[in-house]
Design a protein around this motif. Structure first.
Motif, short mmCIF file in Angstrom:
data_model
loop_
_atom_site.label_atom_id
_atom_site.label_comp_id
_atom_site.label_asym_id
_atom_site.label_seq_id
_atom_site.Cartn_x
_atom_site.Cartn_y
_atom_site.Cartn_z
N GLY A 190 7.67 110.65 35.16
CA GLY A 190 8.01 109.43 35.87
C GLY A 190 7.62 109.58 37.33
O GLY A 190 7.64 110.69 37.86
N VAL A 191 7.27 108.46 37.96
CA VAL A 191 6.97 108.47 39.39
C VAL A 191 7.92 107.50 40.07
O VAL A 191 8.00 106.33 39.68
CB VAL A 191 5.50 108.03 39.65
N LEU B 196 13.33 103.32 31.07
CA LEU B 196 13.00 102.42 32.18
C LEU B 196 14.11 102.53 33.22
O LEU B 196 15.26 102.83 32.89
CB LEU B 196 12.86 100.98 31.67
N ASN B 197 13.76 102.27 34.46
CA ASN B 197 14.71 102.42 35.56
C ASN B 197 15.78 101.33 35.51
O ASN B 197 15.47 100.14 35.53
CB ASN B 197 13.94 102.34 36.89
N SER C 6 9.06 100.56 36.81
CA SER C 6 9.08 101.95 36.34
C SER C 6 7.64 102.41 36.18
O SER C 6 6.82 101.72 35.56
CB SER C 6 9.79 102.04 34.98
N LYS C 7 7.34 103.55 36.77
CA LYS C 7 5.95 104.03 36.78
C LYS C 7 5.88 105.41 36.12
O LYS C 7 6.74 106.26 36.35
CB LYS C 7 5.46 104.12 38.23
N PHE C 8 4.86 105.58 35.27
CA PHE C 8 4.71 106.86 34.57
C PHE C 8 3.27 107.36 34.69
O PHE C 8 2.33 106.56 34.67
CB PHE C 8 5.02 106.69 33.08
#
Lengths: 188, 234
Positions: free
Chosen positions: A85-86, A111-112, A118-120
């Protein structure tokens, strides 16, 4: 098999209540005492419901069917996958989601709950990496007193870079505890 | 309203029957034959005011999370039909294993009818013991708090506590009841009943539903309750 003559039992009870005044009084006390003595064990309830709502992503490849002349999607197992995750500042989240996992065709991502983005980073076969960005809204669902509240998501938009991946398709917008494949990622 | 488990109810009911049969068999049977003609039974035979002692006793002796008191008026028509009105209050204060707190209290009412299941004996001396079966329609308008619901994100981080205070609700349900009642001394009566409760309509999933409903008990598609009553006949 147990055979009970209910009519006889009922008649016995009936005669008893009608004819035995003092004994029926005793009876009603005895039954009450027995009842109280057998009913004082209260067990605490625990949650037995699924509480995680995860984004389920499947990997596919388009296969050309020469007899029909159309492309059909077929599930693709990735030899090796690493997913991180970023966070909103662009830093990689410490705990790793998938670490060089072998032969996967489906992954589940959190997911956030406190953000709409949410970034992956998905690293394929330890060489090429793509960034998956999911924009979503969050909503709460009350499960029960024992399980409490969970936060689910509705997918708005999905972006992905095209190094290994060709395209992404939203199959199901609602990310809840109901098992469903939400995203399909295509590679040729 | 006190909430035993279903298993205990069955156990209890079976034990009760055995006790009844055993006590009865141990006594000599000297029944007087019923007279051939019965006197006309009046329509109005007074009314019985009853108080439930099961819930206050249980609440007093053990620290259960719910409490309640209820009273009822049972009219006696033809010694066979018993219209009933019940009123009471109840509440709960419960902490779940994950620290969520539920708090409620409210007033409830029920109306219904009981039917005497025993054929009236025609002895000179009328004995007012009865086995009844009946139905109730119950409703309760109450407010409740559901507090300290926590949400946390194990992966991305962050947490939040949600509180829902002053939620109000109106619930209706029906009950199926079987009970026994005996005259112990002059106008004094003792009795118990077992009741099975059901909602007319299930809650929509996802709503902040109350854990306990005054007059109904723990929320579920059905539940079983028990009353032990002391009554006075007017």
């Amino acid at each position: 098999m147990i055979f009970i003559n209910f009519k006889n039992l009922f008649n016995t009870l009936k005669n008893f209540l009608q004819n035995n005044f003092t004994k029926s009084t005793v009876f009603i006390w005895i039954t009450a005492v027995l009842f109280f003595s057998t009913s004082c064990n209260v067990s605490d309830e625990v949650c037995r419901k699924e509480k995680n709502s995860r984004l389920k992503v499947g990997f596919y490849t388009a296969v050309f069917n020469s007899s029909t002349g159309k492309y059909t999607s077929s599930s693709l197992a990735i030899d090796s996958l690493t997913v991180n995750g970023v966070d909103s500042l662009g830093n990689i989240v410490d705990s790793i989601l998938y670490n060089n996992s072998k032969n996967l065709s489906v992954i589940k991502l959190p997911l956030n709950k406190f953000s709409n983005e949410s970034k992956f980073i998905i690293r394929f076969n330890d060489s090429i990496q793509d960034t998956l960005t999911v924009f979503h809204t969050n909503y709460d669902q009350y499960l029960s007193f024992e399980c409490g509240m969970i936060r689910n998501h509705l997918i708005d938009t999905v972006l992905i870079t095209n190094h290994f991946v060709d395209s992404v398709k939203i199959e199901e917008h609602n990310v809840s505890t109901i098992d469903a494949e939400h995203l399909q990622i295509f590679h040729n | 309203m006190f909430q035993p488990s279903m298993q205990n109810i069955y156990r209890y009911f079976i034990i009760s029957l055995f006790v009844a049969v055993a006590v009865n068999f141990s006594t000599a049977q000297n029944k007087t034959p019923a007279s051939a003609k019965s006197p006309e039974v009046k329509w109005w035979n007074g009314f019985l005011v009853k108080m439930d002692v099961a819930s206050p006793v249980i609440t007093g002796f053990s620290d259960t999370e719910h409490f309640g008191m209820e009273w009822s008026v049972q009219f006696n028509l033809k010694r066979k039909i018993f219209p009933v009105y019940e009123i009471g209050f109840g509440g709960a204060d419960k902490l779940s294993s994950n620290e969520v707190r539920f708090n409620t209290n409210g007033i409830f009412q029920r109306i219904g009818i009981d039917f005497g299941l025993l054929k009236q004996s025609n002895d000179k001396e009328l004995i007012n013991n009865m086995l009844t079966g009946g139905v109730r329609l119950g409703w309760s308008n109450f407010s409740y708090d559901l507090t300290n619901l926590s949400l946390s994100d194990d992966y991305w981080g962050g947490s939040q506590t949600l509180n829902f205070e002053g939620q109000s609700a109106t619930k209706t349900w029906y009950e199926i009841i079987v009970g026994i009642q005996v005259q112990v001394y002059k106008n004094f009566y003792l009795g118990w009943n077992i009741r099975n409760r059901h909602f007319f309509k299930e809650d929509t999933s996802g709503n902040i539903t109350p854990w306990y409903i005054p007059g109904y008990g723990k929320t579920g598609s059905s539940n079983t309750g028990f009353n032990y009553t002391i009554g006075y006949h007017f």
